[in-house]
Design an enzyme around this catalytic site. Structure first.
Site, PDB file in Angstrom:
ATOM      1  N   HIS A  82     106.333  45.818 -72.366  1.00  0.00           N
ATOM      2  CA  HIS A  82     106.989  45.699 -71.058  1.00  0.00           C
ATOM      3  C   HIS A  82     108.479  45.405 -71.212  1.00  0.00           C
ATOM      4  CE1 HIS A  82     107.592  45.009 -66.848  1.00  0.00           C
ATOM      5  NE2 HIS A  82     108.095  43.816 -67.100  1.00  0.00           N
ATOM      6  N   ASP A 135     104.662  48.415 -64.193  1.00  0.00           N
ATOM      7  CA  ASP A 135     105.069  49.665 -64.851  1.00  0.00           C
ATOM      8  C   ASP A 135     104.192  50.824 -64.370  1.00  0.00           C
ATOM      9  OD1 ASP A 135     107.001  48.307 -66.448  1.00  0.00           O
ATOM     10  OD2 ASP A 135     105.360  47.596 -67.711  1.00  0.00           O
TER      11      ASP A 135
HETATM   12  N1  NAI Z   1     105.664  41.147 -66.040  1.00  0.00           N
HETATM   13  C1  NAI Z   1     106.403  41.773 -65.151  1.00  0.00           C
HETATM   14  O1  NAI Z   1     106.206  42.950 -64.865  1.00  0.00           O
HETATM   15  C2  NAI Z   1     107.502  41.041 -64.448  1.00  0.00           C
HETATM   16  C3  NAI Z   1     107.889  39.798 -64.866  1.00  0.00           C
HETATM   17  N2  NAI Z   1     108.862  39.103 -64.191  1.00  0.00           N
HETATM   18  C4  NAI Z   1     109.214  37.779 -64.696  1.00  0.00           C
HETATM   19  O2  NAI Z   1     108.580  36.774 -63.906  1.00  0.00           O
HETATM   20  C5  NAI Z   1     109.299  35.544 -64.028  1.00  0.00           C
HETATM   21  C6  NAI Z   1     109.507  34.908 -62.659  1.00  0.00           C
HETATM   22  O3  NAI Z   1     110.327  35.711 -61.848  1.00  0.00           O
HETATM   23  P1  NAI Z   1     110.757  35.227 -60.378  1.00  0.00           P
HETATM   24  O4  NAI Z   1     109.576  34.743 -59.632  1.00  0.00           O
HETATM   25  O5  NAI Z   1     111.592  36.298 -59.798  1.00  0.00           O
HETATM   26  O6  NAI Z   1     111.684  33.967 -60.738  1.00  0.00           O
HETATM   27  P2  NAI Z   1     112.047  32.710 -59.798  1.00  0.00           P
HETATM   28  O7  NAI Z   1     113.158  31.996 -60.478  1.00  0.00           O
HETATM   29  O8  NAI Z   1     112.235  33.166 -58.398  1.00  0.00           O
HETATM   30  O9  NAI Z   1     110.724  31.845 -59.845  1.00  0.00           O
HETATM   31  C7  NAI Z   1     110.278  31.239 -61.011  1.00  0.00           C
HETATM   32  C8  NAI Z   1     109.572  29.943 -60.624  1.00  0.00           C
HETATM   33  O10 NAI Z   1     109.132  29.331 -61.843  1.00  0.00           O
HETATM   34  C9  NAI Z   1     109.280  27.945 -61.661  1.00  0.00           C
HETATM   35  N3  NAI Z   1     109.279  27.235 -62.935  1.00  0.00           N
HETATM   36  C10 NAI Z   1     110.280  27.048 -63.814  1.00  0.00           C
HETATM   37  N4  NAI Z   1     109.855  26.289 -64.829  1.00  0.00           N
HETATM   38  C11 NAI Z   1     108.568  25.996 -64.593  1.00  0.00           C
HETATM   39  C12 NAI Z   1     107.579  25.240 -65.279  1.00  0.00           C
HETATM   40  N5  NAI Z   1     107.847  24.626 -66.425  1.00  0.00           N
HETATM   41  N6  NAI Z   1     106.353  25.171 -64.733  1.00  0.00           N
HETATM   42  C13 NAI Z   1     106.063  25.800 -63.570  1.00  0.00           C
HETATM   43  N7  NAI Z   1     106.956  26.507 -62.883  1.00  0.00           N
HETATM   44  C14 NAI Z   1     108.189  26.602 -63.386  1.00  0.00           C
HETATM   45  C15 NAI Z   1     110.589  27.783 -60.909  1.00  0.00           C
HETATM   46  O11 NAI Z   1     110.688  26.513 -60.302  1.00  0.00           O
HETATM   47  C16 NAI Z   1     110.492  28.924 -59.919  1.00  0.00           C
HETATM   48  O12 NAI Z   1     109.899  28.498 -58.713  1.00  0.00           O
HETATM   49  C17 NAI Z   1     110.604  35.916 -64.742  1.00  0.00           C
HETATM   50  O13 NAI Z   1     110.498  35.557 -66.106  1.00  0.00           O
HETATM   51  C18 NAI Z   1     110.669  37.416 -64.605  1.00  0.00           C
HETATM   52  O14 NAI Z   1     111.438  38.038 -65.596  1.00  0.00           O
HETATM   53  C19 NAI Z   1     109.468  39.627 -63.086  1.00  0.00           C
HETATM   54  C20 NAI Z   1     109.100  40.865 -62.625  1.00  0.00           C
HETATM   55  C21 NAI Z   1     108.144  41.694 -63.293  1.00  0.00           C
HETATM   56  O1  OAA Z   2     113.250  43.726 -65.053  1.00  0.00           O
HETATM   57  C1  OAA Z   2     112.996  42.509 -65.021  1.00  0.00           C
HETATM   58  O2  OAA Z   2     113.698  41.637 -65.551  1.00  0.00           O
HETATM   59  C2  OAA Z   2     111.738  42.085 -64.338  1.00  0.00           C
HETATM   60  C3  OAA Z   2     110.644  42.938 -64.805  1.00  0.00           C
HETATM   61  O3  OAA Z   2     110.061  42.710 -65.837  1.00  0.00           O
HETATM   62  C4  OAA Z   2     110.394  44.172 -64.080  1.00  0.00           C
HETATM   63  O4  OAA Z   2     110.835  44.334 -62.924  1.00  0.00           O
HETATM   64  O5  OAA Z   2     109.722  45.046 -64.644  1.00  0.00           O
END
Ligand code: NAI
Ligand code: OAA
Length: 358
Positions: free
Chosen positions: A220, A193
């Site tokens: 967030h 953010d």
């Molecule tokens: N805090 C923030 O600003 C942001 C948060 N996110 C969040 O981050 C998370 C991950 O996003 P991506 O990497 O794009 O998703 P993705 O689906 O590409 O990767 C997630 C990974 O987590 C793994 N996974 C699932 N269950 C698991 C478990 N029990 N133990 C260990 N690993 C496990 C999957 O196998 C996968 O490799 C989502 O919840 C997303 O919304 C995404 C962008 C920004």
């Molecule tokens: O928007 C989403 O779902 C992933 C996220 O938290 C971000 O990009 O800030």
């Protein structure tokens, strides 16, 4: 002759270590690769990434592998860690990389870690809110935090998995239940953010984003993301239209990416960058560096809510100081009330998820 035999034995040992293994059970090949390289490891911190094979996890693994403060990097996921680990481990930087696959290896992945970064869980598709991810991600975060409570209760935790407004409360409840909760060490990652705010504000001002610092407070998700444009550094003023445009774009930056990716996921590259930046600040704090300040969603007394994002000072103990909001203008005061209303429900949902299972 003696030297020749010694060299042959060394090569035989190395070949044995490097034999590839995709075993779901043991993952021995990956572990051993780490072991045989560990001797050359640089001094530094031990960092684990949980969800390391995902869209965020993979580029984050790469960025942590090039961080000179990291000596050991553990990559854990329920799929594909042998490949990611083999790949990243060939980078000729100091950190020793070890891969861990599946629940049976969670404890080994976490033992001895100084910092645990959690980007595990499902991402959004167009039309979804972050809260729609709660059903799946709440359970994932619970399981991983139970592992942390058991294997590395003193580690700093950087929680990325959405909905952050609820998952941080889930993590806190798991740690409280285990008797290991240290509020200074649980940090919800809101750095993206801030990165977006700096980028969009710099665009409007026509300056380099690296010269801009926008505090982003609250939480967030949507209206809980509250950029404090009145406190932008360098001091800048914005018209009402600019303020409305910037606030809206910062609050919906995640959705902008989700829509552009059209069903293939949410922000991964900018998030890996932001996570690596935040993790680096945590490590600098752990090292004892002074004046390391980042925004983060933490246990807080700044408002009446139990968790809130503001600037925090990072030190050896984690978030050692949580800063107050500072002076807000009328627009921000209204935004704050909206943010708090939504945040209260999201936090409570996380707390209830654990307490109702008792
Ligand atoms: N805090 C923030 O600003 C942001 C948060 N996110 C969040 O981050 C998370 C991950 O996003 P991506 O990497 O794009 O998703 P993705 O689906 O590409 O990767 C997630 C990974 O987590 C793994 N996974 C699932 N269950 C698991 C478990 N029990 N133990 C260990 N690993 C496990 C999957 O196998 C996968 O490799 C989502 O919840 C997303 O919304 C995404 C962008 C920004
Ligand atoms: O928007 C989403 O779902 C992933 C996220 O938290 C971000 O990009 O800030």
């Amino acid at each position: 002759m003696e030297a020749h035999v010694g060299a042959n034995q060394r090569i035989a040992r190395l070949v044995a270590h490097l034999r590839p293994s995709n075993s779901q059970e043991g993952g021995d090949g990956v572990l051993e690769r780490g072991e045989c390289r560990a001797k050359g490891g640089a001094p530094g911190f031990k960092v684990a990434i949980l969800g390391a094979a995902g869209g965020i996890g993979q580029p984050l693994a790469l960025l942590m592998k090039i961080n000179p403060l990291v000596s050991v990097l553990h990559l854990y996921d329920v799929v594909n860690t042998p490949g990611v680990t083999a790949d990243v481990s060939h980078m000729d930087t100091g950190a020793v990389v070890r891969g861990f696959l599946g629940q049976a290896q969670l404890e080994s992945a976490l033992t001895g870690m100084d910092l645990v970064i959690i980007p595990a869980g499902v991402p959004r598709k167009p039309g979804m809110t972050r809260d729609d991810l709660f059903k799946i991600n709440a359970g994932i975060v619970k399981t991983l935090c139970e592992g942390i409570a058991k294997a590395c209760p003193n580690a700093i935790v950087n929680l990325i998995s959405n909905p952050v407004n609820s998952t941080v409360a889930i993590a806190a409840e798991v740690f409280k239940k285990a008797g290991t909760y240290d509020p200074k060490k649980l940090l919800g990652v809101t750095t993206l953010d801030v990165a977006r705010a700096n980028t969009f504000v710099a665009e409007v001002l026509g300056v380099d984003p690296r010269e801009v610092d926008v505090p982003v407070v609250g939480g967030h998700a949507g209206v809980t993301i509250l950029p404090l444009l009145s406190q932008v550094k360098p001091p800048s003023s914005f018209t009402a239209e600019e303020t409305a445009y910037l606030t809206d774009r910062i609050q919906n930056g995640g959705t902008e990416v989700v829509e552009a990716k059209a069903g293939t996921g949410s922000a991964t590259l900018s998030m890996a960058y932001a996570a690596a930046k935040f993790a680096n600040s945590c490590l600098r704090g752990l090292k004892g560096e002074a004046g390391v300040v980042e925004c983060s969603f933490v246990d807080s007394q700044v408002t009446e809510l139990p968790f809130f994002a503001t600037k925090v000072r990072l030190g050896r103990a984690g978030a050692e100081e949580v800063y107050q909001l500072g002076p807000l203008n009328e627009y921000e005061r209204i935004g704050l009330e909206k943010a708090k209303k939504e945040l209260a429900g999201s936090i409570q949902k996380g707390i209830d998820f654990i307490r109702n299972q008792a």
